[in-house]
Motif scaffolding. Structure first.
Motif, PDB file in Angstrom:
ATOM      1  N   LYS A  61     -72.321 -55.088  45.861  1.00  0.00           N
ATOM      2  CA  LYS A  61     -73.414 -54.169  46.160  1.00  0.00           C
ATOM      3  C   LYS A  61     -73.861 -54.361  47.605  1.00  0.00           C
ATOM      4  N   ILE A  62     -74.699 -53.453  48.059  1.00  0.00           N
ATOM      5  CA  ILE A  62     -75.359 -53.629  49.349  1.00  0.00           C
ATOM      6  C   ILE A  62     -76.581 -54.486  49.058  1.00  0.00           C
ATOM      7  N   ASP A  63     -76.531 -55.713  49.514  1.00  0.00           N
ATOM      8  CA  ASP A  63     -77.569 -56.693  49.193  1.00  0.00           C
ATOM      9  C   ASP A  63     -78.434 -56.923  50.433  1.00  0.00           C
ATOM     10  N   LEU A  64     -79.682 -56.497  50.379  1.00  0.00           N
ATOM     11  CA  LEU A  64     -80.576 -56.607  51.531  1.00  0.00           C
ATOM     12  C   LEU A  64     -80.923 -58.045  51.899  1.00  0.00           C
ATOM     13  N   SER A  65     -80.595 -58.997  51.041  1.00  0.00           N
ATOM     14  CA  SER A  65     -80.842 -60.395  51.377  1.00  0.00           C
ATOM     15  C   SER A  65     -79.691 -60.992  52.191  1.00  0.00           C
ATOM     16  N   ARG A  66     -78.613 -60.275  52.302  1.00  0.00           N
ATOM     17  CA  ARG A  66     -77.430 -60.735  53.037  1.00  0.00           C
ATOM     18  C   ARG A  66     -77.332 -60.029  54.386  1.00  0.00           C
ATOM     19  N   LEU A  67     -76.607 -60.633  55.309  1.00  0.00           N
ATOM     20  CA  LEU A  67     -76.445 -60.061  56.640  1.00  0.00           C
ATOM     21  C   LEU A  67     -75.831 -58.665  56.580  1.00  0.00           C
ATOM     22  N   THR A  68     -74.828 -58.482  55.725  1.00  0.00           N
ATOM     23  CA  THR A  68     -74.193 -57.159  55.643  1.00  0.00           C
ATOM     24  C   THR A  68     -75.185 -56.098  55.170  1.00  0.00           C
ATOM     25  N   GLY A  69     -76.062 -56.460  54.250  1.00  0.00           N
ATOM     26  CA  GLY A  69     -77.073 -55.524  53.765  1.00  0.00           C
ATOM     27  C   GLY A  69     -78.095 -55.191  54.829  1.00  0.00           C
ATOM     28  N   LYS A  70     -78.482 -56.191  55.599  1.00  0.00           N
ATOM     29  CA  LYS A  70     -79.438 -55.957  56.693  1.00  0.00           C
ATOM     30  C   LYS A  70     -78.823 -55.084  57.769  1.00  0.00           C
ATOM     31  N   ILE A  71     -77.564 -55.365  58.110  1.00  0.00           N
ATOM     32  CA  ILE A  71     -76.875 -54.524  59.095  1.00  0.00           C
ATOM     33  C   ILE A  71     -76.792 -53.099  58.579  1.00  0.00           C
ATOM     34  N   TYR A  72     -76.399 -52.929  57.306  1.00  0.00           N
ATOM     35  CA  TYR A  72     -76.312 -51.586  56.734  1.00  0.00           C
ATOM     36  C   TYR A  72     -77.667 -50.885  56.813  1.00  0.00           C
ATOM     37  N   PHE A  73     -78.715 -51.557  56.383  1.00  0.00           N
ATOM     38  CA  PHE A  73     -80.042 -50.942  56.359  1.00  0.00           C
ATOM     39  C   PHE A  73     -80.472 -50.488  57.748  1.00  0.00           C
ATOM     40  N   TYR A  74     -80.494 -51.407  58.700  1.00  0.00           N
ATOM     41  CA  TYR A  74     -81.021 -51.073  60.033  1.00  0.00           C
ATOM     42  C   TYR A  74     -80.136 -50.062  60.769  1.00  0.00           C
ATOM     43  N   LEU A  75     -78.829 -50.228  60.684  1.00  0.00           N
ATOM     44  CA  LEU A  75     -77.961 -49.300  61.397  1.00  0.00           C
ATOM     45  C   LEU A  75     -77.897 -47.928  60.719  1.00  0.00           C
ATOM     46  N   THR A  76     -78.043 -47.887  59.405  1.00  0.00           N
ATOM     47  CA  THR A  76     -78.116 -46.593  58.726  1.00  0.00           C
ATOM     48  C   THR A  76     -79.414 -45.883  59.102  1.00  0.00           C
ATOM     49  N   LEU A  77     -80.481 -46.635  59.215  1.00  0.00           N
ATOM     50  CA  LEU A  77     -81.748 -46.048  59.660  1.00  0.00           C
ATOM     51  C   LEU A  77     -81.592 -45.444  61.057  1.00  0.00           C
ATOM     52  N   VAL A  78     -81.005 -46.205  61.980  1.00  0.00           N
ATOM     53  CA  VAL A  78     -80.791 -45.713  63.347  1.00  0.00           C
ATOM     54  C   VAL A  78     -79.847 -44.505  63.338  1.00  0.00           C
ATOM     55  N   THR A  79     -78.759 -44.601  62.567  1.00  0.00           N
ATOM     56  CA  THR A  79     -77.793 -43.506  62.498  1.00  0.00           C
ATOM     57  C   THR A  79     -78.453 -42.233  61.960  1.00  0.00           C
ATOM     58  N   SER A  80     -79.240 -42.365  60.918  1.00  0.00           N
ATOM     59  CA  SER A  80     -79.901 -41.199  60.332  1.00  0.00           C
ATOM     60  C   SER A  80     -80.910 -40.583  61.297  1.00  0.00           C
ATOM     61  N   LEU A  81     -81.642 -41.428  61.984  1.00  0.00           N
ATOM     62  CA  LEU A  81     -82.632 -40.901  62.936  1.00  0.00           C
ATOM     63  C   LEU A  81     -81.967 -40.262  64.154  1.00  0.00           C
ATOM     64  N   THR A  82     -80.873 -40.849  64.636  1.00  0.00           N
ATOM     65  CA  THR A  82     -80.179 -40.222  65.770  1.00  0.00           C
ATOM     66  C   THR A  82     -79.497 -38.922  65.357  1.00  0.00           C
ATOM     67  N   ALA A  83     -79.162 -38.785  64.076  1.00  0.00           N
ATOM     68  CA  ALA A  83     -78.556 -37.527  63.593  1.00  0.00           C
ATOM     69  C   ALA A  83     -79.510 -36.356  63.789  1.00  0.00           C
ATOM     70  N   LEU A  84     -80.797 -36.631  63.800  1.00  0.00           N
ATOM     71  CA  LEU A  84     -81.780 -35.560  63.977  1.00  0.00           C
ATOM     72  C   LEU A  84     -81.700 -34.942  65.372  1.00  0.00           C
ATOM     73  N   GLY A  85     -81.115 -35.666  66.320  1.00  0.00           N
ATOM     74  CA  GLY A  85     -80.950 -35.149  67.673  1.00  0.00           C
ATOM     75  C   GLY A  85     -79.609 -34.491  67.906  1.00  0.00           C
ATOM     76  N   LEU A  86     -78.800 -34.397  66.859  1.00  0.00           N
ATOM     77  CA  LEU A  86     -77.462 -33.815  66.974  1.00  0.00           C
ATOM     78  C   LEU A  86     -77.374 -32.515  66.190  1.00  0.00           C
ATOM     79  N   SER A  87     -76.658 -31.547  66.741  1.00  0.00           N
ATOM     80  CA  SER A  87     -76.419 -30.304  66.007  1.00  0.00           C
ATOM     81  C   SER A  87     -75.283 -29.543  66.663  1.00  0.00           C
ATOM     82  N   LYS A  88     -74.211 -29.346  65.907  1.00  0.00           N
ATOM     83  CA  LYS A  88     -73.075 -28.567  66.392  1.00  0.00           C
ATOM     84  C   LYS A  88     -73.426 -27.099  66.502  1.00  0.00           C
ATOM     85  N   HIS A  89     -74.260 -26.644  65.589  1.00  0.00           N
ATOM     86  CA  HIS A  89     -74.553 -25.216  65.475  1.00  0.00           C
ATOM     87  C   HIS A  89     -75.943 -24.848  65.975  1.00  0.00           C
TER      88      HIS A  89
END
Length: 169
Positions: free
Chosen positions: A30-58
């Motif tokens: 699983k994605i475990d927030l107590s582990r480094l991989t879970g923390k990386i997933y959480f923070y980088l997914t947050l950044v990725t999702s927020l930066t997606a708001l500034g992108l638009s092909k159309h």
């Protein structure tokens, strides 16, 4: 590929988040927030999702932006459950499904964008409606369902073990 600086940053951060999640699934089931991989997933997914708001092909607000905002809600809710409901075994079920569902939803635009851009000059798909995209997403959805059932069963065993430990003390 026609990516802006923001697009390149978004893509690199997103790939790292996906790799962290896959490593978490392999190592911990699983994605475990107590582990480094879970923390990386959480923070980088947050950044990725927020930066997606500034992108638009159309141009303008589109379905990709809705996906991004929904993913933010999912991971923030999972984060809340992890930190505020530590002793609540039932919360772990919801935390697992929210993080796994956010991962699956992250793969939808990832598959679409990758298949319509790679390989450069001869992409695998011509448009988001190309059958290869739909087929790939169907396989990923089946893997999400199978993985969710696995996580549910694994979490149930962990919860029973925790209850037995508590009742022995």
């Amino acid at each position: 590929m026609g990516l802006s600086i923001l697009g390149i940053f978004h893509t690199v951060i997103g790939i790292i988040a996906i790799v962290a999640a896959v490593i978490g699934f392999i190592k911990n089931g699983k994605i475990d927030l107590s582990r480094l991989t879970g923390k990386i997933y959480f923070y980088l997914t947050l950044v990725t999702s927020l930066t997606a708001l500034g992108l638009s092909k159309h141009g303008g607000f589109n379905a990709g932006h809705i996906f991004a905002l929904f993913i933010v809600v999912l991971i923030l809710t999972a984060y809340f459950l992890y930190f505020k409901k530590k002793g609540n075994n039932r919360a772990r079920f919801f935390e697992n499904i929210l993080l796994s569902f956010s991962f699956f939803l992250s793969l939808v635009p990832t598959v679409n964008e990758t298949f319509t851009r790679v390989p450069v000059g001869h992409p695998l798909a011509k448009a988001p409606t190309d059958p290869i995209i739909g087929q790939t997403l169907l396989v990923l959805f089946v893997l999400f369902i199978v993985g969710s059932v696995f996580q549910f069963r694994m979490q149930r065993k962990i919860n029973k073990l925790n209850q037995n430990i508590i009742s022995v003390d």
